[in-house]
Design a protein around this motif. Structure first.
Motif, mmCIF file in Angstrom:
data_model
loop_
_atom_site.group_PDB
_atom_site.id
_atom_site.type_symbol
_atom_site.label_atom_id
_atom_site.label_comp_id
_atom_site.label_asym_id
_atom_site.label_seq_id
_atom_site.Cartn_x
_atom_site.Cartn_y
_atom_site.Cartn_z
ATOM 1 N N TYR A 80 36.070 39.144 31.358
ATOM 2 C CA TYR A 80 37.037 38.546 32.271
ATOM 3 C C TYR A 80 36.335 38.015 33.503
ATOM 4 O O TYR A 80 35.243 38.473 33.862
ATOM 5 C CB TYR A 80 38.131 39.541 32.661
ATOM 6 C CG TYR A 80 37.628 40.746 33.424
ATOM 7 C CD1 TYR A 80 37.513 40.717 34.814
ATOM 8 C CD2 TYR A 80 37.248 41.901 32.767
ATOM 9 C CE1 TYR A 80 37.039 41.812 35.510
ATOM 10 C CE2 TYR A 80 36.780 42.997 33.453
ATOM 11 C CZ TYR A 80 36.670 42.951 34.830
ATOM 12 O OH TYR A 80 36.193 44.040 35.524
ATOM 13 N N THR A 81 36.965 37.030 34.120
ATOM 14 C CA THR A 81 36.528 36.536 35.418
ATOM 15 C C THR A 81 37.742 36.510 36.337
ATOM 16 O O THR A 81 38.873 36.349 35.877
ATOM 17 C CB THR A 81 35.920 35.112 35.344
ATOM 18 O OG1 THR A 81 36.863 34.230 34.774
ATOM 19 C CG2 THR A 81 34.651 35.106 34.523
ATOM 20 N N ILE A 82 37.492 36.693 37.604
ATOM 21 C CA ILE A 82 38.567 36.753 38.605
ATOM 22 C C ILE A 82 38.417 35.535 39.525
ATOM 23 O O ILE A 82 37.319 35.253 40.014
ATOM 24 C CB ILE A 82 38.486 38.052 39.421
ATOM 25 C CG1 ILE A 82 38.652 39.254 38.512
ATOM 26 C CG2 ILE A 82 39.517 38.047 40.555
ATOM 27 C CD1 ILE A 82 38.318 40.587 39.166
ATOM 28 N N GLU A 83 39.527 34.852 39.736
ATOM 29 C CA GLU A 83 39.564 33.694 40.628
ATOM 30 C C GLU A 83 40.673 33.923 41.634
ATOM 31 O O GLU A 83 41.820 34.117 41.263
ATOM 32 C CB GLU A 83 39.847 32.453 39.774
ATOM 33 C CG GLU A 83 40.136 31.199 40.547
ATOM 34 C CD GLU A 83 40.670 30.078 39.655
ATOM 35 O OE1 GLU A 83 40.909 29.006 40.218
ATOM 36 O OE2 GLU A 83 40.886 30.280 38.448
ATOM 37 N N THR A 84 40.333 33.947 42.923
ATOM 38 C CA THR A 84 41.376 34.067 43.942
ATOM 39 C C THR A 84 41.818 32.650 44.307
ATOM 40 O O THR A 84 41.012 31.743 44.443
ATOM 41 C CB THR A 84 40.886 34.831 45.178
ATOM 42 O OG1 THR A 84 39.684 34.238 45.663
ATOM 43 C CG2 THR A 84 40.640 36.285 44.849
ATOM 44 N N LYS B 263 47.209 35.150 45.740
ATOM 45 C CA LYS B 263 47.269 35.004 44.286
ATOM 46 C C LYS B 263 45.875 35.160 43.711
ATOM 47 O O LYS B 263 44.884 34.794 44.340
ATOM 48 C CB LYS B 263 47.808 33.633 43.885
ATOM 49 C CG LYS B 263 49.291 33.483 43.998
ATOM 50 C CD LYS B 263 49.732 32.177 43.379
ATOM 51 C CE LYS B 263 51.240 32.031 43.486
ATOM 52 N NZ LYS B 263 51.708 30.804 42.841
ATOM 53 N N ALA B 264 45.837 35.691 42.507
ATOM 54 C CA ALA B 264 44.580 35.771 41.769
ATOM 55 C C ALA B 264 44.860 35.389 40.327
ATOM 56 O O ALA B 264 45.931 35.678 39.793
ATOM 57 C CB ALA B 264 44.003 37.174 41.843
ATOM 58 N N ARG B 265 43.888 34.733 39.720
ATOM 59 C CA ARG B 265 43.960 34.422 38.299
ATOM 60 C C ARG B 265 42.843 35.186 37.599
ATOM 61 O O ARG B 265 41.697 35.157 38.038
ATOM 62 C CB ARG B 265 43.779 32.926 38.046
ATOM 63 C CG ARG B 265 44.981 32.126 38.391
ATOM 64 C CD ARG B 265 44.891 30.705 37.848
ATOM 65 N NE ARG B 265 45.945 29.914 38.456
ATOM 66 C CZ ARG B 265 45.738 28.954 39.339
ATOM 67 N NH1 ARG B 265 44.525 28.631 39.700
ATOM 68 N NH2 ARG B 265 46.756 28.301 39.848
ATOM 69 N N VAL B 266 43.209 35.828 36.524
ATOM 70 C CA VAL B 266 42.236 36.544 35.707
ATOM 71 C C VAL B 266 42.135 35.789 34.383
ATOM 72 O O VAL B 266 43.136 35.572 33.705
ATOM 73 C CB VAL B 266 42.668 38.007 35.468
ATOM 74 C CG1 VAL B 266 41.675 38.715 34.571
ATOM 75 C CG2 VAL B 266 42.830 38.741 36.795
#
Length: 76
Positions: free
Chosen positions: A71-75, A2-5
């Motif tokens: 944007y930032t990406i969080e796995t 999963k990733a959250r943007v």
């Protein structure tokens, strides 16, 4: 995987939704709210092995308007 943007308007870009939320909070009696910036969170379910570079490409091409948004990406 999963990733959250997290997508937010860049500094200096007017945020009418944030201003409306700030105004509504004040009208409801919540004092001390000096500013509100509103954004969005996009949660992606991805195949194992998807790279952060690929997620970044998704953001650049569709998920964020990079002219006015960052944007930032969080796995997860």
């Amino acid at each position: 995987m999963k990733a959250r943007v997290h997508v937010m308007l860049k500094n200096g870009v007017l945020d009418p939704q944030g201003a409306a939320v700030k105004h509504a909070l004040g009208a409801m009696g919540f004092e001390g709210v000096n500013g509100v910036r509103q954004g969005k969170v996009i949660e992606l379910e991805l195949a194992d092995g998807t790279t952060e570079a690929q997620i970044g490409e998704m953001c650049e091409k569709l998920l964020a308007n990079t002219v006015i948004e960052s944007y930032t990406i969080e796995t997860v």
